[in-house]
Design a protein around this motif. Structure first.
Motif, PDB file in Angstrom:
ATOM      1  N   GLN A 130       0.835  -1.213   0.000  1.00 42.63           N
ATOM      2  CA  GLN A 130       0.000   0.000   0.000  1.00 42.63           C
ATOM      3  C   GLN A 130       0.866   1.258   0.000  1.00 42.63           C
ATOM      4  OE1 GLN A 130      -2.549   0.311   3.388  1.00 42.63           O
ATOM      5  NE2 GLN A 130      -3.604   2.137   2.630  1.00 42.63           N
ATOM      6  N   GLN A 131       1.936   1.278   0.784  1.00 42.46           N
ATOM      7  CA  GLN A 131       2.835   2.434   0.817  1.00 42.46           C
ATOM      8  C   GLN A 131       3.517   2.648  -0.528  1.00 42.46           C
ATOM      9  OE1 GLN A 131       5.156   1.082   4.214  1.00 42.46           O
ATOM     10  NE2 GLN A 131       4.611   2.973   5.299  1.00 42.46           N
ATOM     11  N   GLN A 170       0.972   3.962  -3.066  1.00 39.51           N
ATOM     12  CA  GLN A 170       0.687   5.359  -2.747  1.00 39.51           C
ATOM     13  C   GLN A 170       1.850   6.252  -3.160  1.00 39.51           C
ATOM     14  OE1 GLN A 170      -0.177   6.009   1.387  1.00 39.51           O
ATOM     15  NE2 GLN A 170      -0.833   8.119   1.066  1.00 39.51           N
TER      16      GLN A 170
END
Length: 112
Positions: free
Chosen positions: A39-40, A43
């Motif tokens: 997810q990081q 993003q």
């Protein structure tokens, strides 16, 4: 009819290999000494304006990943060309002396 089946089979294999390449690319972006989650990384790739994750991904991991894919593709093309020119599916660089020439150049560079 057999030719259509063969084309379909080759297309499916290529599609699966591209999907595997993309999956491994995402995994490669996530692997490193700084453990970032998927997810990081996503993003940082698409949404984050600035931050340490974006700096690591864009300045370190992404260029390394792109270079690895390019080098792999070039080595595959070089091997296919060597096999096509020699008309031998088992051809390797030792047949035309490329390995010996590379070893000689490496030894010369080490000595200098």
């Amino acid at each position: 009819m057999a030719k259509e089946v063969n084309v379909l089979r080759v297309s499916m294999v290529c599609l699966v290999l591209v999907a595997v390449l993309l999956l491994l690319a995402v995994v490669a972006l996530g692997v490193g000494s700084a453990g970032y989650s998927l997810q990081q990384i996503i993003q940082a790739l698409f949404y984050d304006e600035s931050g340490p994750v974006r700096v690591v991904v864009y300045n370190l991991r992404l260029p390394r990943l792109i270079m690895a894919v390019e080098v792999g593709a070039c080595l595959a093309v070089a091997g296919a060309l060597l096999q096509a020119v020699m008309r031998n599916p088992l051809a390797d660089p030792g047949i035309i002396g490329v390995s010996a020439g590379a070893a000689t150049a490496a030894t010369t560079i080490l000595l200098l």
